[in-house]
Design an enzyme around this catalytic site. Structure first.
Site, PDB file in Angstrom:
ATOM      1  N   HIS A 103      32.909  47.206  36.801  1.00 42.16           N
ATOM      2  CA  HIS A 103      32.961  46.359  35.608  1.00 42.16           C
ATOM      3  C   HIS A 103      32.345  44.995  35.881  1.00 42.16           C
ATOM      4  O   HIS A 103      32.054  44.640  37.030  1.00 42.16           O
ATOM      5  CB  HIS A 103      34.411  46.184  35.118  1.00 42.16           C
ATOM      6  CG  HIS A 103      35.260  45.404  36.082  1.00 42.16           C
ATOM      7  ND1 HIS A 103      35.774  45.956  37.228  1.00 42.16           N
ATOM      8  CD2 HIS A 103      35.680  44.120  36.077  1.00 42.16           C
ATOM      9  CE1 HIS A 103      36.472  45.054  37.893  1.00 42.16           C
ATOM     10  NE2 HIS A 103      36.428  43.909  37.214  1.00 42.16           N
ATOM     11  N   ASP A 105      33.368  41.090  34.861  1.00 41.40           N
ATOM     12  CA  ASP A 105      34.479  40.330  34.272  1.00 41.40           C
ATOM     13  C   ASP A 105      34.051  39.659  32.968  1.00 41.40           C
ATOM     14  O   ASP A 105      32.955  39.105  32.881  1.00 41.40           O
ATOM     15  CB  ASP A 105      34.944  39.229  35.244  1.00 41.40           C
ATOM     16  CG  ASP A 105      35.646  39.812  36.469  1.00 41.40           C
ATOM     17  OD1 ASP A 105      36.186  40.926  36.380  1.00 41.40           O
ATOM     18  OD2 ASP A 105      35.642  39.123  37.505  1.00 41.40           O
ATOM     19  N   HIS A 260      31.207  44.772  39.755  1.00 41.92           N
ATOM     20  CA  HIS A 260      32.023  44.899  40.959  1.00 41.92           C
ATOM     21  C   HIS A 260      33.148  45.886  40.713  1.00 41.92           C
ATOM     22  O   HIS A 260      33.429  46.260  39.570  1.00 41.92           O
ATOM     23  CB  HIS A 260      32.565  43.539  41.427  1.00 41.92           C
ATOM     24  CG  HIS A 260      33.451  42.861  40.430  1.00 41.92           C
ATOM     25  ND1 HIS A 260      32.949  42.078  39.415  1.00 41.92           N
ATOM     26  CD2 HIS A 260      34.786  42.854  40.276  1.00 41.92           C
ATOM     27  CE1 HIS A 260      33.956  41.623  38.685  1.00 41.92           C
ATOM     28  NE2 HIS A 260      35.087  42.083  39.180  1.00 41.92           N
ATOM     29  N   ARG A 275      41.394  33.301  43.384  1.00 47.18           N
ATOM     30  CA  ARG A 275      40.197  33.419  42.564  1.00 47.18           C
ATOM     31  C   ARG A 275      40.074  32.252  41.599  1.00 47.18           C
ATOM     32  O   ARG A 275      41.020  31.915  40.889  1.00 47.18           O
ATOM     33  CB  ARG A 275      40.284  34.729  41.777  1.00 47.18           C
ATOM     34  CG  ARG A 275      39.392  34.808  40.545  1.00 47.18           C
ATOM     35  CD  ARG A 275      39.553  36.163  39.870  1.00 47.18           C
ATOM     36  NE  ARG A 275      39.037  36.119  38.511  1.00 47.18           N
ATOM     37  CZ  ARG A 275      38.835  37.197  37.745  1.00 47.18           C
ATOM     38  NH1 ARG A 275      39.116  38.394  38.217  1.00 47.18           N
ATOM     39  NH2 ARG A 275      38.375  37.084  36.527  1.00 47.18           N
TER      40      ARG A 275
HETATM   41 MN    MN Z   1      37.008  41.981  38.083  1.00 42.83          MN
END
Ligand code: MN
Length: 288
Positions: A103, A105, A260, A275
């Protein structure tokens, strides 16, 4: 060598995506020249990796802020005292993970996130790798005929089609684990299928298995065969890089240039990454 004494080296990690950057200490403020080099490398390689970094949350934030405004994530708890930093942790006995499929983000947002900067805090002895795929290389490898067809198309992206949502049992797992946190809420955006990358200027394939619903003006049934072909094509090993995390790694990926996939294969081990997601811009068609 820059005038401030840095020698920054950039070396590919795989032919289609990823580069290691050495000669930069992210615990200290970076110069404009180093910032420019990192930003250009991010656009060119899609993922940039910094090893053996010793950054605290303040340094992590200061580095991220050089690249844009911070997107406050609604899917994760945050690091204590730092609402801008998502706490991406997996406990040894935890069942159910997130993002284990290919996917990009936030592709369902009008201005999808530019990218995310991860600091590796605790890493399993084995497992928990992250896979990346380079969407400029995947696009480039298509035939001229298909490229020109794709350049004329737009697609709808929504957070309602990803596996966590389409499988109600997974929804229950997430609700148990992170009570009170927002989950997917039906955000929907239309983007060109082939975008002009905002940094590199390259043509990039911009559909992904996590969030692309269908082509604009096409039904889901009509869209599925071509989307499935593109997913099988772009996910081929030659377009990917597999990152084996080490504590002290900082990885920065560009969501417009890559897919990713976080491998959910580290049962029995603890994994903790921090993150920060940087806001992006609306995407322009390569054909515009
Ligand atoms: Mn992700």
């Amino acid at each position: 060598m820059h005038c401030d004494g840095y020698t920054i080296n950039i070396a590919r990690t795989a032919p289609s995506v990823g580069a290691d950057i050495t000669g930069v200490d992210l615990s200290k403020p970076i110069s404009d020249a180093v910032f420019d080099d990192i930003r250009r490398a991010l656009g060119e390689f899609g993922v940039v990796l910094f090893r053996d970094q010793n950054i605290d949350s303040n340094a992590h934030l200061a580095f991220a802020r050089r690249f844009g405004d911070i997107n406050i994530n609604r899917f994760f708890q945050s690091v204590k005292g730092y609402p801008e930093i998502a706490y991406v942790a997996r406990e040894p006995d935890q069942v159910g993970s997130t993002g284990w499929y290919w996917h990009t983000d936030h592709s369902y947002d009008q201005a999808p996130a530019m990218g995310s900067i991860f600091a590796a805090r605790e890493i399993p002895a084995v497992g928990g790798d992250t896979l990346f795929a380079g969407m400029a290389a995947a696009y480039e490898a298509l035939s001229d005929g298909l490229k020109s067809t794709l350049e004329s198309l737009f697609a709808w992206h929504t957070d309602l089609v990803c596996p966590e949502v389409s499988d109600p049992t997974l929804q229950a797992v997430f609700a148990d684990r992170q009570p009170g946190l927002q989950t997917n809420k039906g955000t929907r955006s239309k983007h060109p299928v082939v975008i002009r990358h905002p940094i590199s200027g390259k043509k990039v394939l911009y559909v992904n298995p996590g969030f692309t619903e269908r082509f604009y003006g096409w039904t889901q049934a009509e869209s599925k065969p071509l989307l499935d072909f593109l997913y099988a094509h772009a996910g081929q090993p030659q377009f990917t890089y597999r990152h084996r995390w080490k504590e002290g790694d900082v990885a920065f990926w560009d969501n417009r240039a890559t897919w990713h996939c976080a491998l959910d294969d580290c049962f029995g081990y603890r994994r903790e990454l921090h993150r920060i997601t940087v806001e992006g811009v609306p995407l322009e068609a390569a054909s515009a």
